[in-house]
Design a protein around this motif. Structure first.
Motif, PDB file in Angstrom:
ATOM      1  N   PRO A 103      13.962  58.955  45.972  1.00 30.72           N
ATOM      2  CA  PRO A 103      13.178  58.321  47.043  1.00 30.72           C
ATOM      3  C   PRO A 103      11.694  58.618  46.880  1.00 30.72           C
ATOM      4  O   PRO A 103      11.305  59.559  46.195  1.00 30.72           O
ATOM      5  CB  PRO A 103      13.726  58.944  48.329  1.00 30.72           C
ATOM      6  N   THR A 104      10.896  57.784  47.492  1.00 26.32           N
ATOM      7  CA  THR A 104       9.453  57.978  47.519  1.00 26.32           C
ATOM      8  C   THR A 104       8.973  57.628  48.920  1.00 26.32           C
ATOM      9  O   THR A 104       9.744  57.143  49.738  1.00 26.32           O
ATOM     10  CB  THR A 104       8.759  57.123  46.429  1.00 26.32           C
ATOM     11  N   ASP A 105       7.704  57.875  49.206  1.00 30.60           N
ATOM     12  CA  ASP A 105       7.208  57.622  50.557  1.00 30.60           C
ATOM     13  C   ASP A 105       6.821  56.170  50.787  1.00 30.60           C
ATOM     14  O   ASP A 105       7.142  55.585  51.808  1.00 30.60           O
ATOM     15  CB  ASP A 105       6.048  58.560  50.919  1.00 30.60           C
ATOM     16  N   LEU A 149      -0.503  38.625  49.975  1.00 28.15           N
ATOM     17  CA  LEU A 149      -0.961  39.819  49.266  1.00 28.15           C
ATOM     18  C   LEU A 149       0.180  40.595  48.639  1.00 28.15           C
ATOM     19  O   LEU A 149       0.026  41.188  47.572  1.00 28.15           O
ATOM     20  CB  LEU A 149      -1.752  40.729  50.210  1.00 28.15           C
ATOM     21  N   GLY A 150       1.340  40.653  49.328  1.00 30.58           N
ATOM     22  CA  GLY A 150       2.478  41.370  48.777  1.00 30.58           C
ATOM     23  C   GLY A 150       3.262  42.111  49.841  1.00 30.58           C
ATOM     24  O   GLY A 150       3.118  41.851  51.038  1.00 30.58           O
ATOM     25  N   ASP A 151       4.074  43.054  49.367  1.00 29.07           N
ATOM     26  CA  ASP A 151       5.008  43.785  50.217  1.00 29.07           C
ATOM     27  C   ASP A 151       4.744  45.280  50.160  1.00 29.07           C
ATOM     28  O   ASP A 151       4.518  45.829  49.081  1.00 29.07           O
ATOM     29  CB  ASP A 151       6.450  43.545  49.743  1.00 29.07           C
ATOM     30  N   ILE A 152       4.828  45.910  51.328  1.00 34.43           N
ATOM     31  CA  ILE A 152       4.744  47.367  51.432  1.00 34.43           C
ATOM     32  C   ILE A 152       6.075  47.836  52.002  1.00 34.43           C
ATOM     33  O   ILE A 152       6.567  47.265  52.978  1.00 34.43           O
ATOM     34  CB  ILE A 152       3.595  47.807  52.364  1.00 34.43           C
ATOM     35  N   ILE A 153       6.645  48.867  51.396  1.00 31.89           N
ATOM     36  CA  ILE A 153       7.894  49.450  51.889  1.00 31.89           C
ATOM     37  C   ILE A 153       7.640  50.933  52.131  1.00 31.89           C
ATOM     38  O   ILE A 153       7.126  51.627  51.254  1.00 31.89           O
ATOM     39  CB  ILE A 153       9.046  49.277  50.876  1.00 31.89           C
ATOM     40  N   ILE A 154       7.995  51.396  53.318  1.00 24.53           N
ATOM     41  CA  ILE A 154       7.778  52.800  53.682  1.00 24.53           C
ATOM     42  C   ILE A 154       9.107  53.419  54.082  1.00 24.53           C
ATOM     43  O   ILE A 154       9.870  52.848  54.874  1.00 24.53           O
ATOM     44  CB  ILE A 154       6.781  52.921  54.844  1.00 24.53           C
ATOM     45  N   SER A 155       9.384  54.603  53.557  1.00 31.60           N
ATOM     46  CA  SER A 155      10.557  55.372  53.975  1.00 31.60           C
ATOM     47  C   SER A 155      10.186  56.224  55.185  1.00 31.60           C
ATOM     48  O   SER A 155       9.353  57.131  55.088  1.00 31.60           O
ATOM     49  CB  SER A 155      11.050  56.283  52.853  1.00 31.60           C
ATOM     50  N   LEU A 156      10.816  55.946  56.313  1.00 31.38           N
ATOM     51  CA  LEU A 156      10.570  56.747  57.510  1.00 31.38           C
ATOM     52  C   LEU A 156      11.129  58.157  57.362  1.00 31.38           C
ATOM     53  O   LEU A 156      10.595  59.098  57.946  1.00 31.38           O
ATOM     54  CB  LEU A 156      11.149  56.054  58.747  1.00 31.38           C
ATOM     55  N   ASP A 157      12.189  58.319  56.569  1.00 29.97           N
ATOM     56  CA  ASP A 157      12.725  59.661  56.324  1.00 29.97           C
ATOM     57  C   ASP A 157      11.677  60.537  55.630  1.00 29.97           C
ATOM     58  O   ASP A 157      11.388  61.652  56.070  1.00 29.97           O
ATOM     59  CB  ASP A 157      13.985  59.607  55.444  1.00 29.97           C
ATOM     60  N   THR A 158      11.107  60.009  54.538  1.00 35.04           N
ATOM     61  CA  THR A 158      10.101  60.765  53.801  1.00 35.04           C
ATOM     62  C   THR A 158       8.845  60.948  54.640  1.00 35.04           C
ATOM     63  O   THR A 158       8.247  62.031  54.641  1.00 35.04           O
ATOM     64  CB  THR A 158       9.778  60.070  52.459  1.00 35.04           C
ATOM     65  N   LEU A 202      10.056  48.866  56.974  1.00 38.47           N
ATOM     66  CA  LEU A 202      10.328  50.264  57.295  1.00 38.47           C
ATOM     67  C   LEU A 202      11.799  50.519  57.016  1.00 38.47           C
ATOM     68  O   LEU A 202      12.670  49.805  57.520  1.00 38.47           O
ATOM     69  CB  LEU A 202      10.004  50.540  58.766  1.00 38.47           C
ATOM     70  N   THR A 203      12.060  51.531  56.212  1.00 37.41           N
ATOM     71  CA  THR A 203      13.426  51.803  55.803  1.00 37.41           C
ATOM     72  C   THR A 203      13.623  53.305  55.656  1.00 37.41           C
ATOM     73  O   THR A 203      12.769  54.086  56.044  1.00 37.41           O
ATOM     74  CB  THR A 203      13.748  51.017  54.507  1.00 37.41           C
ATOM     75  N   GLY A 204      14.735  53.698  55.084  1.00 38.68           N
ATOM     76  CA  GLY A 204      15.039  55.109  54.873  1.00 38.68           C
ATOM     77  C   GLY A 204      15.047  55.460  53.396  1.00 38.68           C
ATOM     78  O   GLY A 204      14.820  54.612  52.523  1.00 38.68           O
ATOM     79  N   ASP A 205      15.333  56.715  53.123  1.00 39.31           N
ATOM     80  CA  ASP A 205      15.304  57.212  51.746  1.00 39.31           C
ATOM     81  C   ASP A 205      16.297  56.503  50.832  1.00 39.31           C
ATOM     82  O   ASP A 205      15.994  56.235  49.675  1.00 39.31           O
ATOM     83  CB  ASP A 205      15.587  58.716  51.712  1.00 39.31           C
ATOM     84  N   ARG A 206      17.490  56.215  51.340  1.00 45.68           N
ATOM     85  CA  ARG A 206      18.503  55.619  50.474  1.00 45.68           C
ATOM     86  C   ARG A 206      18.053  54.254  49.948  1.00 45.68           C
ATOM     87  O   ARG A 206      18.146  53.970  48.757  1.00 45.68           O
ATOM     88  CB  ARG A 206      19.839  55.510  51.200  1.00 45.68           C
ATOM     89  N   GLN A 207      17.524  53.432  50.842  1.00 52.62           N
ATOM     90  CA  GLN A 207      17.119  52.101  50.410  1.00 52.62           C
ATOM     91  C   GLN A 207      15.862  52.147  49.548  1.00 52.62           C
ATOM     92  O   GLN A 207      15.771  51.446  48.539  1.00 52.62           O
ATOM     93  CB  GLN A 207      16.913  51.177  51.596  1.00 52.62           C
ATOM     94  N   ILE A 208      14.890  52.974  49.905  1.00 52.62           N
ATOM     95  CA  ILE A 208      13.672  53.017  49.086  1.00 52.62           C
ATOM     96  C   ILE A 208      13.974  53.598  47.705  1.00 52.62           C
ATOM     97  O   ILE A 208      13.343  53.222  46.723  1.00 52.62           O
ATOM     98  CB  ILE A 208      12.517  53.759  49.801  1.00 52.62           C
ATOM     99  N   GLN A 209      14.966  54.494  47.619  1.00 50.94           N
ATOM    100  CA  GLN A 209      15.365  55.004  46.313  1.00 50.94           C
ATOM    101  C   GLN A 209      15.924  53.869  45.452  1.00 50.94           C
ATOM    102  O   GLN A 209      15.647  53.810  44.254  1.00 50.94           O
ATOM    103  CB  GLN A 209      16.412  56.109  46.458  1.00 50.94           C
TER     104      GLN A 209
END
Length: 174
Positions: free
Chosen positions: A82-84, A107-116, A63-70
């Motif tokens: 950024p994306t969701d 299986l892998g990694d999921i990353i979610i932007s809490l901002d989006t 769980l992260t924010g827009d800056r990191q997911i971008q």
């Protein structure tokens, strides 16, 4: 894959919350109240009723924010915004595991932007917890090989996501 359709899946879910944004206190409390491990375990068991899944598996959720997911979106998809949700599957094809293989399949990694997620929840007029359920199921399905190159496949994926979320018995839509 070594499979046992209909049996309970043994899973390890790793959750990392490095969010440093400014969601409302109410939204942050919703995020903190989520039983992520329970959600993913439920969804894997639900999916295992109809598809072949490895008996033992692992995945990670960040769980992260827009800056990191971008930054991730730019680095891995060459899209500088950024994306969701991002999902990075550890395997791209069906994997045949030797019978003596006893380690869980990653299986892998999921990353979610809490901002989006927060913005989208407001736009959709539902709680951020509901938005996070949508994004989490979407990411999980991508890890398991689903894709949506066209509108028809997207609608099929969204319908399956809705069933997965309903399987938690704590969500109602419409």
């Amino acid at each position: 894959m070594n499979v046992a359709v209909g049996q309970s899946i043994n899973s390890e879910i790793y959750v990392e919350n490095d969010y440093m944004g400014n969601l409302s206190p109410e939204d942050l409390n919703q995020v903190k109240s989520i039983d992520w491990v329970g959600w993913f375990q439920n969804w894997l068991n639900f999916l295992n009723l109809t598809i072949d899944l490895p008996q033992d598996c692992e995945l990670s959720l960040k769980l992260t924010g827009d800056r990191q997911i971008q930054q991730y979106n730019h680095q891995y998809r060459r899209l500088d915004h950024p994306t969701d949700v991002l999902a990075f599957a550890s395997t791209e094809t069906d994997l045949i595991l030797p019978a003596e293989f006893t380690e869980p399949l990653y299986l892998g990694d999921i990353i979610i932007s809490l901002d989006t997620a927060g913005r989208q929840a407001k736009e959709q007029k539902h709680p951020v917890k509901v938005e996070l359920a949508w994004l989490s199921t979407h990411g999980l399905l991508h890890l398991l090989g689903w894709d949506h190159p066209d509108d028809e496949s997207l609608q099929q994926m969204l319908a399956l996501q809705k069933k997965m979320i309903y399987s938690l018995n704590s969500f109602k839509f419409d």
